[in-house]
Design an enzyme around this catalytic site. Structure first.
Site, short mmCIF file in Angstrom:
data_model
loop_
_atom_site.label_atom_id
_atom_site.label_comp_id
_atom_site.label_asym_id
_atom_site.label_seq_id
_atom_site.Cartn_x
_atom_site.Cartn_y
_atom_site.Cartn_z
CB SER A 132 15.24 -10.02 32.07
OG SER A 132 14.27 -10.99 31.78
CG HIS A 183 13.29 -9.31 27.22
ND1 HIS A 183 12.81 -8.46 28.18
CD2 HIS A 183 13.89 -10.33 27.89
CE1 HIS A 183 13.11 -8.93 29.38
NE2 HIS A 183 13.77 -10.06 29.24
CG ASP A 184 18.10 -10.77 23.46
OD1 ASP A 184 17.90 -11.17 24.61
OD2 ASP A 184 18.51 -11.50 22.54
NE ARG A 220 19.11 -19.64 24.23
CZ ARG A 220 19.39 -18.62 25.01
NH1 ARG A 220 18.59 -18.31 26.01
NH2 ARG A 220 20.47 -17.90 24.82
CG ASP A 239 10.93 -6.22 26.53
OD1 ASP A 239 10.35 -7.29 26.25
OD2 ASP A 239 11.60 -6.06 27.56
#
Lengths: 379, 379
Positions: B154, B352-353, B224, B319
């Site tokens: 990232s 994405h994680d 968040r 992602d």
């Protein structure tokens, strides 16, 4: 001035209901008002009535303008009017503001006759089914026993679907655009972030901000900004804004650098000036709760079995909020029930918001469908 | 206790820099500290050093645990350790907390020696390039003239890419995972909503909340929550949470109904307890600004022309934050420069994680790549 093809100057009406309406939650609400508008003429057979259901931030003001607000054009004016896809020369069209909304119908901002104060946090949680029940009462009072069509996009489409399940004898056609049979975890997640932004705004006061003379403007702004991102496609945003900047070069600050920031802040600000925060919670919750197959153990086919209407479904390829796959779930369940269903998957770049825009293929599909409906009652 | 294969107990170190660092903004910062950790041994030739760059919410604590915090496992512990893809039996690995972050390196929370008060809003805006420059100084002080590899996921991947452009002689391999050559309008939009939530929190006090003894916890929580939605794939959320509810049936309130709400609120709350709001603004802005091709009129090939490193790029099919297509833009520009590039597009469900998870195919690809690097300096 309204454009040619507009219904022109319109005026809202209101209807009061004294008898309590039983809600899905077990609560009930009495003494409530629904604001609505009508366009076109109801025919002698009362067979040409079309109900337009609104989504999160819209209202009964579907088409035309107000005499004193010539720029306040109805939210689906490109769809409804003389010669438009839902042709008011042939159809009697009704737009109604839902219970709990903030554009004139009874909602959290309204005074609770029992307390003499605004409902605020005490306004009951309502569902898509509750709205449909309230709309059915309005229809009866308007002398409409059976709608030629009930139509809506997004949350409005869910109402059109619910009508077909709940009042199969009272709806000939259900027009369900850019909808879903139920929200995904990601859909609920976005709603919850928006609600958290509102709830955690110190000006929210647990929903009873009216008494404090404030509104949770900051929370509403953030909620709307989040919503906006999900209404547009990534490609659409890229094309509209890309990485265009305000200044020639980076300014190295946290103020507006990119046009997309400016756009979002403007949209959020504008929205927070007119929309009620409690209504935002209420409507996003109605979205979360919508799940007709919940009553049939998750079996959407079984949930749709009572429906006898004919259906038009439409979806948009770049809609990542309610993707075409979600519309296809409904189509498949209807076909499994041997229902008459037309499905248009429109290749359009504008994401979820496409249902509000006048893409020619989309409008042609709707126009053709309504032509056929008109033939049913005129021929 | 660290798992077998972990580097075990580690301890952070810090290094102070007195000479001002010139920043992209034109400002400079002097008298700053970088906190870092190292794992494994630097070989005699000083040729086996690997720099791991962190993304938004991580730090120098890449691997292992602290003696007094046995549960505080490094954020990429599954990637870095003895026998792990980045094998600390062979590599000397450095993790560094970036300038402006909130885990020990100088940032907005730190006391500005000029004023004797926390920097707060006066902390300079920094960029990926600034971080890379600061890392280069650290490397020099550690006696590392040339990294065997610089690696990150990232935003960390953007640093690895920037290293290759900025210090071509000081990096043998650039490992760029789940990154993008520049943020899209939608990416920037999500950042801006998060920043708006923070900025509009009354406890933000224009960034100088330290003096008020408060933190903009509400804004950070919302920021968040938004971030979390974008880190996961829709499918992943559907599988993890679906529409699972807390109670047996709808409770008709705005509290937690769905497990996904509970998860997001928990993640938001937890984050707001430890993360600094000014750092959130600063790091998301660094993300927005990253655009190496800006200096070459949008030509990514030209921007990457100075790079002489070999490259490994990896992306993940689900992602939707930085899609595989964005990684492929970098791959294509490198190939157009006739660079040596390996690309792994991993079919993984976790969005994405995924770059943080130990998908076997992903880890196998990284392990194989680092095997080859090790052969270069050992053989």
């Amino acid at each position: 001035m309204a454009k040619a093809g507009s219904v022109g100057v319109v005026a809202p009406k209101s209807m009061h209901f004294e008898a309590p309406l039983a809600l899905a939650s077990g609560a009930s609400i009495g003494d409530y008002t629904l604001v609505y508008e009508t366009y076109g003429e109801l025919n002698a057979a009362r067979s040409n009535a079309v109900l337009i259901c609104h989504a999160l931030n819209a209202s009964h003001h579907v088409a035309g303008v107000y005499a004193d607000q010539p720029k306040n054009v109805g939210w689906w004016d490109n769809m409804v009017g003389p010669g438009r896809p839902v042709d008011t020369n042939r159809f009697f069209v009704v737009g109604v503001n839902n219970l709990g909304s903030c554009f004139g119908s009874t909602g959290p901002m309204s005074v609770n006759p029992a307390s003499g104060r605004p409902y605020g946090a005490s306004f009951p949680v309502v569902t898509v089914e509750d709205w449909v029940d309230a709309q059915a009462r309005l229809a009866s009072r308007l002398g409409i026993e059976r709608w030629a069509a009930v139509m809506g996009g997004s949350l409005g489409g869910m109402q059109a679907l619910s009508w077909a399940i709940r009042y199969p004898d009272r709806i000939a056609h259900s027009v369900v655009i850019a909808a879903t049979p139920k929200l995904s975890a990601q859909n609920i997640a976005f709603n919850e972030v928006a609600r958290t932004a509102i709830r955690s705004d110190p000006d929210f006061h647990g929903g009873d901000y009216y008494a404090h003379g404030v509104v949770p403007k900051r929370g509403l702004t953030v909620a709307r900004m989040i919503g906006h991102i999900t209404y547009l496609s990534g490609d659409d945003m890229a094309e509209k804004f890309g990485r265009s900047m305000r200044a020639e070069d980076y300014q190295f600050h946290y103020d507006i650098e990119f046009e997309v920031e400016s756009y979002l802040r403007y949209q959020g600000d504008k929205f927070s000036e007119y929309f009620d925060a409690n209504t935002y919670l209420l409507i996003t919750r109605a979205l979360d709760y919508f799940d007709p197959a919940k009553a049939t153990g998750g079996d959407l086919r079984a949930a749709l079995a009572p429906a006898s209407a004919k259906f038009l479904l439409a979806s948009f390829t770049t809609d990542w909020r309610f993707t075409p796959a979600r519309s296809r779930e409904i189509v498949a369940a209807l076909i499994a029930n041997d229902r008459d269903v037309t499905y248009a998957e429109i290749d359009a770049p504008h994401g979820h918001d496409a249902f509000l825009l006048d893409d020619p293929r989309y409008h042609a599909a709707v126009a053709a469908y309504f032509d056929n409906i008109a033939r049913e009652f005129s021929g």
